[in-house]
Design an enzyme around this catalytic site. Structure first.
Site, PDB file in Angstrom:
ATOM      1  CB  ALA A 106      -1.038  -0.179   1.187  1.00  0.00           C
ATOM      2  N   GLY A 108       1.951   5.157  -2.210  1.00  0.00           N
ATOM      3  CA  GLY A 108       1.388   6.252  -2.990  1.00  0.00           C
ATOM      4  C   GLY A 108      -0.177   6.373  -2.941  1.00  0.00           C
ATOM      5  CG  ASP A 196      -2.823  -5.859  -7.298  1.00  0.00           C
ATOM      6  OD1 ASP A 196      -1.865  -6.526  -6.788  1.00  0.00           O
ATOM      7  OD2 ASP A 196      -3.196  -5.815  -8.249  1.00  0.00           O
ATOM      8  CG  ASP A 198      -6.226  -2.006  -6.391  1.00  0.00           C
ATOM      9  OD1 ASP A 198      -5.740  -3.140  -6.323  1.00  0.00           O
ATOM     10  OD2 ASP A 198      -6.092  -1.398  -7.541  1.00  0.00           O
ATOM     11  CG  HIS A 218      -6.932 -11.746 -16.527  1.00  0.00           C
ATOM     12  ND1 HIS A 218      -7.959 -11.034 -16.939  1.00  0.00           N
ATOM     13  CD2 HIS A 218      -5.864 -10.730 -16.265  1.00  0.00           C
ATOM     14  CE1 HIS A 218      -7.783  -9.900 -16.969  1.00  0.00           C
ATOM     15  NE2 HIS A 218      -6.540  -9.503 -16.767  1.00  0.00           N
ATOM     16  N   PRO A 219     -10.188 -12.775 -15.101  1.00  0.00           N
ATOM     17  CG  PRO A 219     -11.082 -11.024 -13.936  1.00  0.00           C
ATOM     18  CD  PRO A 219      -9.670 -11.859 -13.906  1.00  0.00           C
ATOM     19  CD  GLU A 288      -1.765  -9.728 -15.203  1.00  0.00           C
ATOM     20  OE1 GLU A 288      -2.490  -9.724 -14.152  1.00  0.00           O
ATOM     21  OE2 GLU A 288      -2.064  -9.177 -16.276  1.00  0.00           O
TER      22      GLU A 288
END
Length: 344
Positions: A106, A108, A196, A198, A218-219, A288
């Site tokens: 976490a 910036g 992540d 977020d 990956h969706p 990634e």
């Protein structure tokens, strides 16, 4: 002369009987069409293959059609949280406690997401298990006052230097992860998951996710042809993937496993990233790309379905349950008006 004996009746009864006969023929035609003319439920929009696999069509019962496997081509479980195999995995771990770490960076502009991330994890991430949250941040005071945690849950804040810009963060995260494993928690937890910050946990994420090396599909690319995967194609890059390689495309928003396995992953990817950086090479998917290169060479022992990393867009797969939602990628999927409405 009447066609059928029962037509030799008063006129009214003939009309009623004829109507019944027509209705029966119509229903018979519908049944034949349904079972022979179609091999699925009547639907305007074809559902994603997972609903066929689980016998569902967005809530409507369907005949199970094995179009989506519950395991990978190499025999690893492909995890859907409400499947029978996931229930069995949870039951197996219910007999003993495990200590799991959940690590997030976490720094910036990502600092404001951390409290929501932790609060949702407290509700849904491995309830009943021992969990330590490791938050690597350039703003330790942003966690004051501290989040209230449940029994056998703890928070460790690790100060790091600010890394402005996503590109710099993506180049350094693997190195920071490797350093943290070696210096901080290699002997504290059995499993470590990197997520992540977020993101938000919105449904139960249980012991079904545990494995030696765990990756998440990956969706937006689940169920898509191999040719659509955005692997690194440049041969000068250490992340390059040949055309005949790769089974899935994995997201970098959630991965983990045994501490020893994640340490190997982080160290290898970090070295490849630094090597390319020294040669002036930047992989198309940044971190990634290197993660996918590693997971082709070292296939995961447990693969999580898009339930565990999801956001709403035109490309994302339908899933029975959304368990972890990416707030960051959700904002990117919005048009300008919706971004303003959601204050992205």
């Amino acid at each position: 002369m009447a066609l059928f004996p029962f037509c030799k009746t008063p006129t009214g009864r003939v009309r009623i009987t004829t109507i019944k006969l027509v209705l029966c023929c119509f229903l018979l035609c519908l049944i034949i069409y349904f079972f022979h003319g179609r091999k699925g439920a009547v639907s305007v929009k074809l559902p994603h293959p997972i609903f066929y696999a689980m016998g569902m069509d967005k809530g409507k019962i369907m005949a199970a059609v094995p179009q989506t496997p519950m395991e990978t081509p190499w025999g690893a479980p492909l995890v859907w949280g409400d499947s029978h195999s996931s229930a069995q995995r949870r039951a197996a771990f219910a007999q003993h406690k495990v200590h799991v770490g959940l690590l997030a960076l976490a720094v910036g502009t990502y600092g404001p997401f951390v409290r929501r991330f932790l609060s949702s994890a407290e509700t849904y991430f491995l309830p009943g298990q021992m969990v330590t949250y490791y938050i690597l941040t350039d703003s330790p005071h942003s966690l004051d006052p501290p989040i209230r945690l449940g029994p056998e849950r703890q928070l460790k804040v690790v100060p790091v230097t600010e890394l402005p810009g996503w590109d710099r963060l993506a180049h350094r995260r693997m190195a920071l992860l490797a350093e943290a494993i070696n210096d901080l928690f290699s002997s504290e937890v059995e499993y470590i998951f990197c997520a992540d910050v977020d993101q938000e946990f919105v449904a139960s994420v249980g012991e079904e996710i545990l494995g030696d090396l765990v990756a998440t599909l990956h969706p937006e690319l689940y169920g898509m042809p191999r040719s659509s995967f955005p692997y690194e194609a440049e041969e000068v890059s250490s992340a390059c993937v040949e055309e005949d390689e790769g089974d899935y495309y994995y997201t970098s928003e959630l991965y983990g496993g045994l501490v020893s396995e994640v340490n190997k992953l982080a160290r290898t990817c970090s070295l490849l990233i630094l090597q390319d950086h020294a040669n002036g090479v930047v992989a198309r998917g940044l971190e990634e790309s290197y993660l996918n290169r590693y997971l082709i060479d070292h296939r995961p022992t447990c693969v999580l379905s898009p339930e565990y990393n999801w956001w709403d867009s035109e490309l994302t797969a339908d899933v029975p349950v959304q368990r972890i939602v990416s707030l960051g990628r959700q904002c990117k999927a919005y048009d300008k008006k919706r971004r303003e409405e959601h204050k992205c």
